[in-house]
Design a protein around this motif. Structure first.
Motif, mmCIF file in Angstrom:
data_model
loop_
_atom_site.group_PDB
_atom_site.id
_atom_site.type_symbol
_atom_site.label_atom_id
_atom_site.label_comp_id
_atom_site.label_asym_id
_atom_site.label_seq_id
_atom_site.Cartn_x
_atom_site.Cartn_y
_atom_site.Cartn_z
ATOM 1 N N ILE A 170 0.859 -1.188 0.000
ATOM 2 C CA ILE A 170 0.000 0.000 0.000
ATOM 3 C C ILE A 170 0.900 1.244 0.000
ATOM 4 O O ILE A 170 1.879 1.308 0.755
ATOM 5 N N PRO A 171 0.631 2.238 -0.876
ATOM 6 C CA PRO A 171 1.468 3.439 -0.883
ATOM 7 C C PRO A 171 1.330 4.194 0.444
ATOM 8 O O PRO A 171 0.234 4.300 1.003
ATOM 9 N N LEU A 172 2.462 4.712 0.931
ATOM 10 C CA LEU A 172 2.478 5.377 2.240
ATOM 11 C C LEU A 172 2.767 6.868 2.091
ATOM 12 O O LEU A 172 3.651 7.271 1.321
ATOM 13 N N ALA A 173 2.023 7.661 2.850
ATOM 14 C CA ALA A 173 2.236 9.116 2.885
ATOM 15 C C ALA A 173 2.497 9.502 4.330
ATOM 16 O O ALA A 173 1.836 8.994 5.240
ATOM 17 N N ILE A 174 3.451 10.402 4.533
ATOM 18 C CA ILE A 174 3.733 10.842 5.903
ATOM 19 C C ILE A 174 4.381 12.225 5.865
ATOM 20 O O ILE A 174 4.941 12.618 4.839
ATOM 21 N N GLY A 175 4.254 12.970 6.968
ATOM 22 C CA GLY A 175 5.042 14.190 7.082
ATOM 23 C C GLY A 175 4.305 15.479 7.375
ATOM 24 O O GLY A 175 4.936 16.528 7.389
ATOM 25 N N GLU A 176 2.996 15.442 7.664
ATOM 26 C CA GLU A 176 2.340 16.733 7.918
ATOM 27 C C GLU A 176 2.874 17.381 9.199
ATOM 28 O O GLU A 176 2.781 18.594 9.351
ATOM 29 N N VAL A 177 3.447 16.582 10.111
ATOM 30 C CA VAL A 177 4.043 17.189 11.309
ATOM 31 C C VAL A 177 5.565 17.315 11.205
ATOM 32 O O VAL A 177 6.216 17.750 12.145
ATOM 33 N N PHE A 178 6.139 16.930 10.078
ATOM 34 C CA PHE A 178 7.575 17.135 9.882
ATOM 35 C C PHE A 178 7.826 18.586 9.486
ATOM 36 O O PHE A 178 6.967 19.219 8.888
ATOM 37 N N ASN A 179 9.019 19.087 9.771
ATOM 38 C CA ASN A 179 9.256 20.461 9.361
ATOM 39 C C ASN A 179 10.596 20.747 8.705
ATOM 40 O O ASN A 179 10.843 21.876 8.295
ATOM 41 N N THR A 180 11.475 19.736 8.574
ATOM 42 C CA THR A 180 12.703 19.987 7.812
ATOM 43 C C THR A 180 13.058 18.770 6.955
ATOM 44 O O THR A 180 12.531 17.676 7.147
ATOM 45 N N ILE A 181 14.017 18.975 6.093
ATOM 46 C CA ILE A 181 14.502 17.893 5.225
ATOM 47 C C ILE A 181 15.135 16.783 6.067
ATOM 48 O O ILE A 181 15.129 15.621 5.687
ATOM 49 N N TRP A 182 15.621 17.124 7.245
ATOM 50 C CA TRP A 182 16.257 16.126 8.111
ATOM 51 C C TRP A 182 15.253 15.103 8.599
ATOM 52 O O TRP A 182 15.599 13.951 8.845
ATOM 53 N N ASP A 183 13.998 15.497 8.725
ATOM 54 C CA ASP A 183 12.957 14.539 9.131
ATOM 55 C C ASP A 183 12.717 13.489 8.049
ATOM 56 O O ASP A 183 12.130 12.443 8.306
ATOM 57 N N TYR A 184 13.117 13.812 6.832
ATOM 58 C CA TYR A 184 12.894 12.900 5.704
ATOM 59 C C TYR A 184 14.150 12.138 5.300
ATOM 60 O O TYR A 184 14.109 11.322 4.379
ATOM 61 N N GLN A 185 15.258 12.430 5.962
ATOM 62 C CA GLN A 185 16.550 11.919 5.501
ATOM 63 C C GLN A 185 16.538 10.393 5.318
ATOM 64 O O GLN A 185 16.873 9.886 4.258
ATOM 65 N N VAL A 186 16.104 9.678 6.363
ATOM 66 C CA VAL A 186 16.131 8.211 6.324
ATOM 67 C C VAL A 186 15.002 7.658 5.467
ATOM 68 O O VAL A 186 15.208 6.797 4.603
ATOM 69 N N ILE A 187 13.803 8.174 5.672
ATOM 70 C CA ILE A 187 12.650 7.536 5.002
ATOM 71 C C ILE A 187 12.628 7.774 3.498
ATOM 72 O O ILE A 187 12.068 6.981 2.759
ATOM 73 N N VAL A 188 13.261 8.849 3.055
ATOM 74 C CA VAL A 188 13.369 9.046 1.600
ATOM 75 C C VAL A 188 14.493 8.169 1.050
ATOM 76 O O VAL A 188 14.309 7.426 0.089
ATOM 77 N N ARG A 189 15.658 8.219 1.692
ATOM 78 C CA ARG A 189 16.809 7.451 1.188
ATOM 79 C C ARG A 189 16.503 5.955 1.136
ATOM 80 O O ARG A 189 16.890 5.252 0.220
ATOM 81 N N GLU A 190 15.768 5.470 2.139
ATOM 82 C CA GLU A 190 15.439 4.040 2.171
ATOM 83 C C GLU A 190 14.137 3.729 1.433
ATOM 84 O O GLU A 190 13.655 2.606 1.465
ATOM 85 N N GLN A 191 13.561 4.747 0.829
ATOM 86 C CA GLN A 191 12.323 4.579 0.037
ATOM 87 C C GLN A 191 11.213 3.926 0.852
ATOM 88 O O GLN A 191 10.567 2.979 0.412
ATOM 89 N N LEU A 192 11.014 4.484 2.058
ATOM 90 C CA LEU A 192 10.002 3.938 2.968
ATOM 91 C C LEU A 192 8.665 4.635 2.806
ATOM 92 O O LEU A 192 7.690 4.250 3.446
ATOM 93 N N ILE A 193 8.633 5.693 1.999
ATOM 94 C CA ILE A 193 7.366 6.401 1.757
ATOM 95 C C ILE A 193 7.206 6.653 0.254
ATOM 96 O O ILE A 193 8.160 6.511 -0.521
ATOM 97 N N ASP A 194 5.981 7.050 -0.096
ATOM 98 C CA ASP A 194 5.687 7.352 -1.500
ATOM 99 C C ASP A 194 5.275 8.805 -1.698
ATOM 100 O O ASP A 194 5.339 9.316 -2.816
ATOM 101 N N TYR A 195 4.814 9.448 -0.613
ATOM 102 C CA TYR A 195 4.357 10.840 -0.711
ATOM 103 C C TYR A 195 4.842 11.638 0.498
ATOM 104 O O TYR A 195 4.773 11.163 1.635
ATOM 105 N N VAL A 196 5.278 12.866 0.210
ATOM 106 C CA VAL A 196 5.728 13.821 1.232
ATOM 107 C C VAL A 196 4.538 14.704 1.608
ATOM 108 O O VAL A 196 3.987 15.391 0.756
ATOM 109 N N ARG A 197 4.165 14.700 2.896
ATOM 110 C CA ARG A 197 2.938 15.388 3.302
ATOM 111 C C ARG A 197 3.165 16.808 3.828
ATOM 112 O O ARG A 197 2.213 17.501 4.213
#
Ligand code: KDG
Ligand code: MG
Length: 416
Positions: free
Chosen positions: A270-297
């Protein structure tokens, strides 16, 4: 083009909004959204007490430099209050730059990559009949993608589900009451709701089965789990919803635990979306690099403005991850307009959340964006295309408001 004046405007036309208004010595004004739902005045103080004094006299054309100055110069980096305040400055400066150039912001960002932005609306119902009616109504309004939230048998109310028949029948007395859960409820203390994950997990697949049976296979359907599941519960939910081909499952686990998504990914496609409470690129560092999500919220408003969110989305693009910017009514029309310009200009746009603001809000913030055929467009006015009517905004003073919170039946506080 020096910044001559900076005002922080707080107004509450059906809900609270924090807006920064910058004015330059050559007479241009720019607006930026710094609204942080339920914690609005913290951003007001951050801006008024700590940022505004630094802005007066600065060159309004130096957007990146101002961003770095506020982010690095403050020493205390990141966090929702800081990043909403920086976002307000950033968007106001982009608004000014667009007006100075005589161009809509999306042109400065590289020009349009598409004719409009696919939007999803919020349908909800206490039961299947109400949910079906709500979906039908959104389709009649032109939505081509629908977020589905449902009541759960045994639970009195569920966040994201409009709570009364009245609330589901539409605009009344100038206020859109469809989304009665969304303008944070105005109470001196937050409203307490009761949550039961087991009941939710058992019920939800039957909701999507009914919706697919009624509306067919082609309608993009989304769902928001609001951070309430453990990793293994989220994995189970993803598996059980796979037959219904969701566009995405949002916020399935608490956002702080990014590694949780590894486990979810091992069990479901199932495609995963996360991040409405994130506020910097550092919050996405691991989950983007490891391709753990499909959409940036993340929203422009909560992730450091157009300047920073663009960097997050460019990083995500390297991994085929797309945008799904947060767009509830607590993102003001100013924040929403900035999101639409950014969404139009990036290649990896995915979908845009869209809950229309109330009539009162639209009288305070005069917007140029359009919603036609299920697609949003920010319009062609120079800058971001939103004006703030100061006389109107002055009619609606700040009102304390909180989001609700959850307890389990034994009284334990649960994730929101
Ligand atoms: O401020 C919190 C709301 O914006 C949140 O309830 C909205 O989860 C949300 C969503 O996906 O829009
Ligand atoms: Mg959400």
């Amino acid at each position: 083009m020096k910044i001559e004046k900076a005002d922080v405007i707080v107004t509450s036309p059906d809900r609270n909004f924090v807006t920064l208004r910058l004015q330059t010595d050559d007479g241009l004004t720019g607006l930026g959204d710094g609204t942080l739902n339920g914690r609005e005045l913290a951003v007001v103080s951050y801006l008024r007490d700590h940022v505004v004094p630094l802005l007066i006299g600065r060159d309004a054309s130096r957007i990146e430099d101002t961003w770095q100055f506020l982010y690095r110069g403050g020493y205390w980096r990141r966090g929702p209050v800081t990043m909403a305040a920086i976002a307000a400055v950033d968007v106001a400066l982009w608004d000014i730059k667009g007006k100075a150039a005589g161009m809509p912001l999306y042109q400065l960002l590289g020009g349009a990559c598409r004719t409009g932005l696919l939007a999803y609306g919020h349908a909800s119902g206490a039961d299947i009949a109400e949910l079906t009616e709500s979906i039908r109504r959104h389709l009649e309004e032109g939505y081509r993608a629908i977020r589905v939230q449902s009541g759960v048998p045994g639970l009195h109310s569920v966040y994201g589900v409009a709570s009364s028949a009245n609330a589901r029948t539409g605009s009344q007395a100038g206020t859109d009451t469809r989304y009665d859960y969304e303008p944070a409820r105005r109470n001196d203390v937050p409203v307490q709701e009761t949550w039961d994950t087991g009941a939710y997990l058992r019920h939800l697949p039957s909701v999507f089965e009914a919706v697919r049976a009624e509306f067919g296979a082609g309608l993009p359907l989304l769902h928001d789990a609001h951070h309430r599941l453990t990793p293994i519960q989220a994995a189970r939910l993803g598996k059980s919803l796979e037959p219904y081909d969701l566009f995405w499952l949002e916020d399935c686990t608490p956002a702080e635990n990014q590694e949780a998504l590894r486990l979810v990914r091992q069990h479901t496609t199932i495609p995963l979306a996360i991040g409405e409470v994130f506020n910097t690129i550092w919050d996405y560092q691991v989950i983007v690099r490891e391709q753990l999500i499909d959409y940036v919220r993340s929203a422009v408003t909560h992730a450091g403005g157009v300047t920073h969110l663009r960097k997050i989305l460019d990083y995500a693009a390297q991994y085929q991850i797309k945008s799904g910017m947060h767009g509830p009514t607590d993102v003001s029309p100013v924040g929403m307009a900035a999101a639409l310009h950014l969404g139009l200009a990036i290649h990896n746009f995915g979908i845009q959340e869209y809950m229309p603001h109330s009539e009162r809000t639209s009288q305070v913030f005069r917007q140029s964006c359009t919603f036609e055929g299920g697609l949003l467009h920010p319009g062609e006015r120079p800058g971001i295309g939103v004006d703030l009517d100061l006389d109107e905004s002055g009619k609606y003073p700040y009102q304390r408001a909180y989001l609700p919170y959850n307890r389990l039946s034994d009284g334990t506080i649960h994730d929101w």
